[in-house]
Scaffold this motif. Structure first.
Motif, PDB file in Angstrom:
ATOM      1  N   GLU A   1      -5.958  -2.484   5.131  1.00 19.51           N
ATOM      2  CA  GLU A   1      -6.765  -2.633   3.924  1.00 19.51           C
ATOM      3  C   GLU A   1      -5.854  -2.890   2.763  1.00 19.51           C
ATOM      4  O   GLU A   1      -4.843  -2.227   2.578  1.00 19.51           O
ATOM      5  N   GLN A   2      -6.267  -3.835   1.959  1.00 17.85           N
ATOM      6  CA  GLN A   2      -5.434  -4.206   0.821  1.00 17.85           C
ATOM      7  C   GLN A   2      -5.442  -3.100  -0.218  1.00 17.85           C
ATOM      8  O   GLN A   2      -6.496  -2.603  -0.614  1.00 17.85           O
ATOM      9  N   PRO A   3      -4.261  -2.684  -0.721  1.00 20.04           N
ATOM     10  CA  PRO A   3      -4.231  -1.665  -1.766  1.00 20.04           C
ATOM     11  C   PRO A   3      -4.934  -2.158  -3.024  1.00 20.04           C
ATOM     12  O   PRO A   3      -4.736  -3.289  -3.457  1.00 20.04           O
ATOM     13  N   ALA A   4      -5.780  -1.314  -3.571  1.00 18.79           N
ATOM     14  CA  ALA A   4      -6.475  -1.667  -4.805  1.00 18.79           C
ATOM     15  C   ALA A   4      -5.544  -1.469  -6.003  1.00 18.79           C
ATOM     16  O   ALA A   4      -4.701  -0.586  -6.021  1.00 18.79           O
TER      17      ALA A   4
ATOM     18  N   ASP B   1      -4.234  -0.239  -9.483  1.00 18.06           N
ATOM     19  CA  ASP B   1      -4.461   1.000 -10.229  1.00 18.06           C
ATOM     20  C   ASP B   1      -4.871   0.618 -11.646  1.00 18.06           C
ATOM     21  O   ASP B   1      -4.055   0.539 -12.552  1.00 18.06           O
TER      22      ASP B   1
ATOM     23  N   ARG C   1      -7.007   4.850   4.794  1.00 16.65           N
ATOM     24  CA  ARG C   1      -7.445   3.879   3.790  1.00 16.65           C
ATOM     25  C   ARG C   1      -7.201   4.403   2.372  1.00 16.65           C
ATOM     26  O   ARG C   1      -6.999   3.626   1.440  1.00 16.65           O
ATOM     27  N   ASP C   2      -7.210   5.740   2.196  1.00 16.44           N
ATOM     28  CA  ASP C   2      -6.941   6.297   0.872  1.00 16.44           C
ATOM     29  C   ASP C   2      -5.529   5.944   0.410  1.00 16.44           C
ATOM     30  O   ASP C   2      -5.295   5.693  -0.778  1.00 16.44           O
TER      31      ASP C   2
ATOM     32  N   PHE D   1      -3.794   3.277   1.468  1.00 18.01           N
ATOM     33  CA  PHE D   1      -3.756   1.838   1.211  1.00 18.01           C
ATOM     34  C   PHE D   1      -4.392   1.499  -0.144  1.00 18.01           C
ATOM     35  O   PHE D   1      -3.920   0.617  -0.859  1.00 18.01           O
ATOM     36  N   GLU D   2      -5.452   2.199  -0.497  1.00 17.13           N
ATOM     37  CA  GLU D   2      -6.156   1.898  -1.739  1.00 17.13           C
ATOM     38  C   GLU D   2      -5.515   2.573  -2.951  1.00 17.13           C
ATOM     39  O   GLU D   2      -5.738   2.145  -4.082  1.00 17.13           O
ATOM     40  N   HIS D   3      -4.733   3.624  -2.732  1.00 19.19           N
ATOM     41  CA  HIS D   3      -4.094   4.359  -3.826  1.00 19.19           C
ATOM     42  C   HIS D   3      -2.628   4.583  -3.448  1.00 19.19           C
ATOM     43  O   HIS D   3      -2.223   5.707  -3.156  1.00 19.19           O
TER      44      HIS D   3
ATOM     45  N   ARG E   1      -6.904  10.171  -6.903  1.00 17.75           N
ATOM     46  CA  ARG E   1      -7.888  10.181  -5.800  1.00 17.75           C
ATOM     47  C   ARG E   1      -8.142  11.599  -5.314  1.00 17.75           C
ATOM     48  O   ARG E   1      -9.299  11.991  -5.067  1.00 17.75           O
TER      49      ARG E   1
END
Length: 947
Positions: free
Chosen positions: A859-862, A864, A930-931, A933-935, A944
């Motif tokens: 999953e692509q990191p979102a 910040d 996924r947490d 990857f996203e953060h 988060r």
């Protein structure tokens, strides 16, 4: 006491009367109770035994015999009452306790399943008996099944109960007085109080142990809730393995149990657990009271540190010493230290051991008869497993059983046993050979991976340029490129390529120099072929790209010149945004307009001019492209002629592309996808169908382009909207579609398959030709599976670089002609002792038994978005962020700030899993991968956690 009991005695209709005492439970009993609370609707703590006789059992005699045995053994009359957080133990007086005999319900299916269902029925801890008995009549004779709760029973008690029950049944059935020893009272065995010396030993042994390192990299990852369902796998050791175990025993000067324990530890470490391991080993602590019934087993922790760079000999000696040390202190349960050891508790995620080693003593079984009838013990399968793995063996039996949680599949368990056997054999051949070179592999693993990597391509042209030239000379009138209403033949494209070659020769371009191309797709194809004929490296550009991005590519590539197509004009200088790695004003290299492109007139006659200089070698650089569609700052990818040719040759065979096949191209100019489309079509005599720009977002326009030119194959470029493919599936049937598995949505896959499209999915890492794995898709759920493409090999690696076998998760690594060449502005690809130069993808993957590879989604990191220019300042005094920074620093071994990106700093999926566990240990908050990857920064992940 020897009088025959009253056969009219019956079980009371209600629960037993109040017991004669209330006592506190031990820590071991509390541990069993807590485990049962996790899954209250199953008999996870139940044990069972079953007996089949050749004739008929008498229920009245059986009930009387059970009453005698229960009256004799105080522990069988022990009951428990759960009250809130308390568990109270009571003993029911002998005269007030009875065990009813109930009918065993037979389903008509396998008897073993009925026995398991009876034993698995939970016991309510409300003061009722913790033993129940049932009988059934079958064609082979009557069956007796006994279920007992683990609180008052263990496996040793099975034999004791049989020895006590059968003589009483025989005497009652024959009307004989009961033997004196058969009715002698047996008080519950009281285990001694914990010995301070033992407790000190366990404290020292377990000091600093971290239970979060016990996860395996095979099966389903261990979730936050326990999966106590279990199964068993059995494997008979072959003669070679049996002899190897004896040889290792002599070489290590260790008992057989220590040899098997060391092999088990090496197997666990090779599959991701450890290297600091604690393995539990059950020990019977009855001592001289061998005839006691009850739960009298301590599971002792054996701590072993596995170094896979060392051989088996030192590991076996370490296992020997650890095992003997544990046995010397086995009479005090480590449960007495519950809650005292840092990081180790009673929760599911922090239990002391997840793996058991059970080396059973030999227990010869003599002839068994009940009331003169031959009888035999039946196996009662336990549908639960309290541990991830339990290896069960015996010195006298050349057989191993692996009890496992259903987080592992039966195939995983069978593979582990095969690898255990192989480990013994290879270790015996050289006990000092590093375990990391062999541990964890079986012959079948090696065969599976080697067969999957047998990807040699034979008979294809050396380069795409050579293949195109061959088609241009043999079928010059065939259409090569279709661009709207304009068609270009192979002969015309050949002439245009030769004109480009001559233009570059006149401009003084030498082999291996970089030539950029900024043109429309059709002209770019001619320029590409001309560059290759000149021996140059082509740098395709998108004419619509931001000028400063073009300038960056041209500057980094040290381009000799830029070829521009019709209507394309590049500025002489470019204003560069602040903060880039270019000077404020970047100058572009000399610009050369491409020669006029031939029209649709008659084919060119005569023989094409000879190529400029020598034809490029297969290992020579052919193209320089950006690393990714959206990451222009990363080092460019330089691909060889061999990589481009081999990728095209593989997919020509895989997708069925041949002379005249229409390959529909949606790719933007200057991308890897556009290069792939051109190479696929023109190396095999196909037609490159250039879709109009609007077809990249409009299914109707895409369908019109495909139907107009008879396109049959579509390689979907990265970034294509899933909705486009979903709509296309409903409009265009029979299309052959190749798409990246990560970008194919389930609805789109369903739509394409429903339209009878031939669907293929693949995976391509940034440092490759765009594709490395591929395979056909038959179900929408199977889009991330494939095999290595032609002249490409793959392996799955542990964090230390060891190659991992089938079914074990690790980092996907790629080897072969399709990997990018090393460049001065990018890091060199690393070397592997077995595979050589390879590309580490950073993706989690695992081999399947059929030789395919399954890659896991990333999953692509979102971004910040909350972090502004002064966000390090805002978090500098944040305690949680500081603690996360310390975790980042420990895992990544580098300097870390609150804004350090976990993956940019060298993190990968396996380390991310460790990160989530450490965060949970610190905060009590359970995170998913996924947490991370996203953060991906300490500051973002702290935010988060606080949500």
């Amino acid at each position: 006491m020897n009088d025959q009991p009253d056969l009219s005695a019956r079980a009371p209709e209600s629960a037993p009367r109040p017991a004669d005492a209330n006592t506190a439970t031990t820590n071991k009993e509390k541990a069993l109770w807590l485990l049962e609370q996790l899954v209250p609707d199953t008999g996870v703590n139940n044990l069972g035994l079953a007996l089949q006789v050749s004739g008929r059992l008498r229920p009245d005699v059986l009930g009387a015999a059970l009453a005698v045995v229960a009256g004799r053994f105080e522990v069988l009359r022990t009951v428990f009452r759960a009250s809130g957080a308390e568990l109270l133990k009571e003993t029911v007086p002998a005269g007030e306790f009875a065990v009813p005999v109930e009918p065993l319900e037979l389903s008509g299916g396998p008897l073993a399943e009925d026995l398991t269902a009876f034993v698995d029925r939970p016991f309510p801890l409300d003061g009722r008996p913790l033993i129940r008995v049932a009988t059934a009549t079958t064609a082979d004779g009557d069956v007796l099944c006994v279920a007992v709760h683990h609180l008052v029973f263990d496996m040793v008690s099975v034999g004791v109960l049989l020895q006590a029950l059968v003589p009483v049944y025989d005497a009652v059935a024959a009307g004989r007085p009961l033997p004196e020893q058969a009715v002698a009272p047996v008080p519950a065995l009281a285990e001694p109080a914990p010995r301070p010396a033992d407790l000190d030993h366990w404290r020292r042994t377990l000091d600093g142990f971290d239970p979060t390192g016990l996860d395996l990299w095979c099966g389903t990852p261990r979730g936050r809730q326990p999966v106590l369902a279990g199964e068993s796998a059995v494997r008979a050791l072959g003669p070679r393995a049996q002899q190897a175990a004896v040889e290792l025993q002599r070489a290590a000067r260790a008992p057989m149990g220590a040899v098997m324990l060391a092999a088990y530890a090496a197997l666990l470490a090779a599959h991701g657990a450890g290297p600091d391991l604690v393995i539990g080993s059950p020990v019977d602590v009855r001592g001289a009271d061998a005839g006691a019934i009850g739960y009298h087993v301590n599971v002792v922790p054996i701590r072993i540190r596995v170094d896979l760079t060392e051989g088996f000999r030192p590991l076996a000696r370490q296992a020997r010493d650890a095992f003997l040390g544990a046995m010397a202190h086995a009479h005090t349960s480590v449960d007495e230290l519950a809650g005292e050891l840092p990081g180790i508790g009673t929760s599911w995620q922090t239990q002391l051991f997840r793996h058991l080693f059970n080396f059973l003593p030999d227990a010869p079984v003599g002839e068994l008869r009940v009331d003169g009838m031959p009888a035999r013990l039946l196996t009662v399968e336990n549908p639960h497993s309290k541990f991830d793995l339990e290896l069960v063996g015996s010195p006298a039996r050349a057989e191993l059983m692996l009890r496992h949680s259903r987080t592992l599949t039966p195939a995983d368990a069978a593979a582990l046993l095969a690898r255990f056997e192989a480990l013994l054999v290879t270790a015996a051949q050289d006990p000092d050979r590093p375990l990391g070179e062999t541990a964890g592999w079986s012959e079948r693993d090696r065969e599976t991976v080697d067969r999957a990597n047998d990807t040699a391509l034979n008979g294809q042209p050396a380069t795409v340029g050579a293949a195109f030239t061959s088609w241009a000379r043999s079928r010059s009138a065939d259409v090569a490129v279709l661009d709207g209403d304009r068609s270009i033949t192979y002969g015309e494209l050949d002439a245009a390529a030769d004109a480009v070659r001559q233009l570059l020769a006149d401009a003084g371009v030498r082999p291996a120099e970089v030539v950029a191309v900024a043109a429309a797709p059709g002209e770019t194809v001619a320029a590409l072929l001309g560059c290759w004929r000149a021996g140059a490296v082509c740098l395709p550009l998108d004419p619509c790209e931001e000028p400063f991005l073009q300038a960056r590519r041209l500057t980094h590539a040290a381009a000799k010149t830029v070829l521009t197509g019709t209507g394309v004009q590049l500025p002489a200088g470019v204003d560069v945004p602040a903060g880039t790695d270019l000077p404020t004003e970047a100058s572009l290299p000399p610009v050369l307009p491409l020669p006029a492109f031939p029209g649709t007139g008659p084919e060119r006659s005569g023989t094409p001019a000879a190529p400029y200089g020598d034809a490029p070698r297969r290992d020579a650089p052919a193209c320089r492209l950006p690393a990714g569609e959206e990451d222009e700052a990363q080092p460019a990818v330089v691909l060889s002629h061999a990589g481009i040719a081999d990728t095209a040759a593989h997919f020509a065979r895989e997708l069925g592309v041949g002379p005249g096949t229409g390959v529909l191209s949606l790719a933007r100019p200057g991308t890897l996808a556009a290069l792939f489309d051109a190479a696929l079509a023109l190396s095999i005599g196909g037609r490159l169908v250039l879709a109009p720009q609007e077809a990249r977002t409009d299914a109707a326009a895409l369908r019109a382009a495909a139907e107009q030119h008879g396109a049959e194959v579509l390689a979907v470029p990265p970034g294509t909207a899933p909705q486009l493919l979903e709509e296309l599936g409903g409009q265009l049937s029979g299309l052959t579609v190749l798409v990246a598995g990560d970008e194919l949505s389930a609805p789109a896959a369903k739509a394409l398959l429903a339209a009878d499209c031939r669907l293929y999915c693949g995976y391509g890492a940034p440092q490759t030709t765009g594709w490395a794995l591929a395979g056909p898709v038959t179900t929408p759920e199977d889009t991330r599976r494939g095999r290595p493409i032609g002249n490409t090999r793959a392996f799955v690696a542990a964090p230390d670089g060891r190659e991992l076998p089938v079914g074990v998760r690790g980092e996907l690594c790629l080897v072969g002609t399709g990997t990018a060449l090393d460049t001065p502005d990018g890091p060199a690809l690393p070397d592997h002792p077995g595979y050589g130069r390879h590309h580490r993808t950073g993706r989690l993957a695992q081999w399947q038994p059929d030789g395919t590879l399954v890659w896991h989604p990333r999953e692509q990191p979102a971004a910040d978005t909350a972090a502004g220019p002064t966000a390090p300042d805002a978090t500098a005094d944040d305690t949680l962020v500081s603690e996360f920074v310390a975790i980042w620093r420990q895992l990544l071994s580098c300097e870390v700030t609150a804004q350090t990106h976990f993956f940019d700093a060298g993190g990968h999926s396996l380390l991310a899993a460790v990160l989530t566990q450490q965060v949970e240990d610190l905060t009590g908050i359970a995170l998913q991968l996924r947490d991370v990857f996203e953060h991906p920064t300490p500051a973002a992940l702290a935010a988060r956690v606080r949500r």
